[in-house]
Scaffold this active site. Structure first.
Site, mmCIF file in Angstrom:
data_model
loop_
_atom_site.group_PDB
_atom_site.id
_atom_site.type_symbol
_atom_site.label_atom_id
_atom_site.label_comp_id
_atom_site.label_asym_id
_atom_site.label_seq_id
_atom_site.Cartn_x
_atom_site.Cartn_y
_atom_site.Cartn_z
ATOM 1 N N LYS A 1 0.840 -1.188 0.000
ATOM 2 C CA LYS A 1 0.000 0.000 0.000
ATOM 3 C C LYS A 1 0.880 1.244 0.000
ATOM 4 O O LYS A 1 1.506 1.568 1.010
ATOM 5 C CB LYS A 1 -0.907 0.047 1.235
ATOM 6 C CG LYS A 1 -1.942 1.177 1.176
ATOM 7 C CD LYS A 1 -2.579 1.471 2.519
ATOM 8 C CE LYS A 1 -1.820 2.520 3.289
ATOM 9 N NZ LYS A 1 -1.889 3.867 2.646
ATOM 10 N N GLU B 1 9.960 0.588 11.410
ATOM 11 C CA GLU B 1 10.745 1.767 11.763
ATOM 12 C C GLU B 1 9.765 2.880 12.077
ATOM 13 O O GLU B 1 8.982 3.297 11.219
ATOM 14 C CB GLU B 1 11.680 2.199 10.640
ATOM 15 C CG GLU B 1 12.527 3.395 11.067
ATOM 16 C CD GLU B 1 13.501 3.857 10.008
ATOM 17 O OE1 GLU B 1 13.327 4.991 9.517
ATOM 18 O OE2 GLU B 1 14.415 3.090 9.667
ATOM 19 N N CYS C 1 12.521 10.463 9.539
ATOM 20 C CA CYS C 1 12.542 9.720 10.804
ATOM 21 C C CYS C 1 13.866 9.874 11.544
ATOM 22 O O CYS C 1 13.894 9.881 12.771
ATOM 23 C CB CYS C 1 12.277 8.239 10.537
ATOM 24 S SG CYS C 1 10.652 7.873 9.877
ATOM 25 N N GLU D 1 8.229 14.130 19.132
ATOM 26 C CA GLU D 1 8.740 14.292 17.780
ATOM 27 C C GLU D 1 7.931 15.355 17.032
ATOM 28 O O GLU D 1 6.709 15.287 16.965
ATOM 29 C CB GLU D 1 8.665 12.965 17.027
ATOM 30 C CG GLU D 1 9.224 13.020 15.618
ATOM 31 C CD GLU D 1 9.128 11.693 14.896
ATOM 32 O OE1 GLU D 1 10.026 11.384 14.081
ATOM 33 O OE2 GLU D 1 8.152 10.943 15.140
#
Length: 527
Positions: free
Chosen positions: A191, A264, A298, A396
């Site tokens: 996807k 991750e 990231c 974050e």
């Protein structure tokens, strides 16, 4: 496939239709139902194309096809699988201008950030193209009795792997994680992110052009809560890159189903400037580590701990270098920082900066949106005097915002860097011996010395991934392929049975074996 230069601001409909034709949605007819996902170009905020909104039924159809194709694909030789990846490597480089256009059009990132994706994708294809046979070939293991017991380790494909890709790196995270899984003999149901599907579709079209049998990969576009969940509920192994919250949700599904899972997730990545760092030599590299891809990465740096000996000089020169970054929308190489991805992203960044300023933080540079450049541009921002109750101190941001904090020693810097729920990436800048000593004390999946993230990310022979809430499993290296396989032990007992010859009854057999075990230990024959 027709390869053409994209005009600014739109994907030609004939080209878009060609790429949409790769998805299961197109074959099952969903694209004609009018249920579409419109794709926004962040540079202008305008619609640049559309894809179908996938359903759980279409995911089922994708897995049906993939399960038919997978056993046939698994019988293909390692050599032929590797050759397909190497041809894909060449096609990526040959069509690099088109690919970078598409990446920029869907994400709003700068040209050099788009090239980072392209380079990493090509390197990953090259690495696994050359290594697939070496990684997967059967390996002899020690049998219980030398010569009489022959044990061999094999690696079997899992079956059909599922991949759910993020929007921030739609090329390399859309296909690079798939390459080792496919090369290991698996089929794939993937996807692409709903915001950036065309980049992923373009990449897979080149993989098919390189010779991959069409039904080995099935692509379904659509929302994560429908398509993503259906993939997680059906696949034999799941690969996900994205937020920690979504990663936990998918991990619960994988755990309940007892399937393998690699993820991750988020990070709050620290950077340490050591006591004897030469600021003039490191500042540009630090800027890149914080603001590449507009901070939407990231492994991007979000907090900096600078030794008090160099703190003042570093803040001054870091702010100056940050403010000199050239922002803009366009496909040329002169722009050094592009747009954020969309309205929700810029709202999130503004929320974190406003919260910090309201609680006493100092904006050294940046700190505001730039609607004059485009709807989602935000200045690269450096903060100091950030108190402990500020949201971005531990959460974050995933945007072009970093804070700098003074520390009195390397030990203090290490303690602060390790004081986090995350552990994805870290960096240390300074003289080699000093920086490496500090780096060895950081608890993080990757640590870069005199680089911020690219050195580890580009070293595709080395595994990378997160600790704590930054994820589980690893990508790249040998493990990046072996995770998509099941270890199988085939052991042959020869000449005499493991229980001894027929004439040897259990009691004397036990005495003989005990003696052999003792002698084997002393002589080193049995280890």
């Amino acid at each position: 496939m027709i390869i053409k230069r994209l005009p600014y601001g739109a994907i030609p409909e004939d080209f878009a239709a060609e790429l949409r034709g790769l998805t299961v949605n197109a074959v099952t007819g969903n694209l004609d139902s009018g249920d579409r996902l419109e794709i926004e170009g962040p540079f202008t905020g305008e619609t640049v194309g559309w894809v179908g909104r996938g359903t759980a039924g279409e995911v089922d159809e994708a897995f049906r096809r993939a399960r038919v194709a997978q056993p046939i694909w698994a019988r293909t030789s390692y050599r032929e699988r590797g050759k397909i990846l190497l041809r894909f490597h060449d096609l990526v480089l040959r069509h690099r201008e088109l690919i970078m256009d598409m990446v920029q059009l869907e994400t709003g990132k700068s040209r050099d950030s788009a090239y980072e994706e392209l380079m990493h994708t090509a390197m990953t294809a090259r690495y696994y193209g050359h290594q697939v046979g070496k990684i997967l070939r059967p390996t002899r293991r020690r049998g219980v009795i030398p010569f009489f017991t022959r044990s061999t380790e094999h690696h079997l494909p899992k079956g059909v792997i599922g991949q759910i890709a993020p929007w921030n790196y739609p090329l390399t995270l859309g296909i690079s994680d798939s390459l080792p899984g496919i090369a290991a003999g698996n089929a794939l149901v993937a996807k692409p992110d709903s915001a950036t599907p065309f980049t992923s579709l373009l990449a897979f079209s080149l993989l098919f052009e390189a010779g991959l049998p069409r039904n080995v990969v099935q692509l379904v576009t659509g929302p994560g809560r429908v398509v993503g969940n259906a993939i997680a509920e059906t696949c034999d192994y799941l690969m996900f890159t994205g937020s920690t919250a979504t990663g936990k949700h998918l991990g619960e599904i994988a755990g309940r189903r007892l399937i393998g899972y690699s993820a991750e997730l988020g990070g709050k990545n620290p950077l340490i400037v050591t006591e004897h760092a030469e600021v003039d030599k490191i500042v540009d590299g630090v800027v890149t580590g914080c603001f590449a891809n507009s901070g939407q990465l990231c492994v991007s740096i979000e907090r900096i701990y600078a030794h008090t000996r160099v703190y003042d000089e570093f803040v001054e020169k870091f702010a100056r270098a940050t403010s000199s970054l050239k922002m803009g929308a366009g496909f040329d190489w002169s722009v050094t920082m592009g747009s954020l991805s969309g309205a929700s992203q810029i709202a999130t960044v503004q929320k974190y900066v406003d919260d910090a300023v309201d609680k006493g933080a100092t904006v050294v540079t940046g700190g505001r949106a730039r609607p004059d450049l485009g709807p989602y541009f935000y200045e690269p921002t450096v903060l100091t005097d950030v108190s402990d109750d500020v949201m971005l101190k531990r959460e974050e941001v995933f945007g072009p915002v970093v804070y700098v904090e003074r520390v009195s020693s390397h030990s203090e810097a290490v303690d602060k860097a390790n004081d986090t729920d995350y552990g994805l990436n870290a960096a240390v800048w300074g003289p080699s011996e000093e920086a490496n000593e500090v780096a060895s004390r950081l608890y993080s999946g990757t640590v870069n010395v005199n680089d911020s993230y690219a050195a580890a990310f580009a070293s595709v022979d080395g595994e990378m991934g997160g600790t704590r809430e930054s994820g589980q499993g690893r990508r790249q290296g040998r493990y990046g392929m072996l995770k998509y396989t099941e270890n199988q032990n085939i052991t042959e007992q020869r000449v005499i049975p493991i229980r001894g010859p027929k004439f040897l009854t259990p009691r004397p057999y036990a005495a003989v074996m005990s003696t052999l075990l003792s002698v084997g230990k002393k002589t080193g024959i049995l280890r």
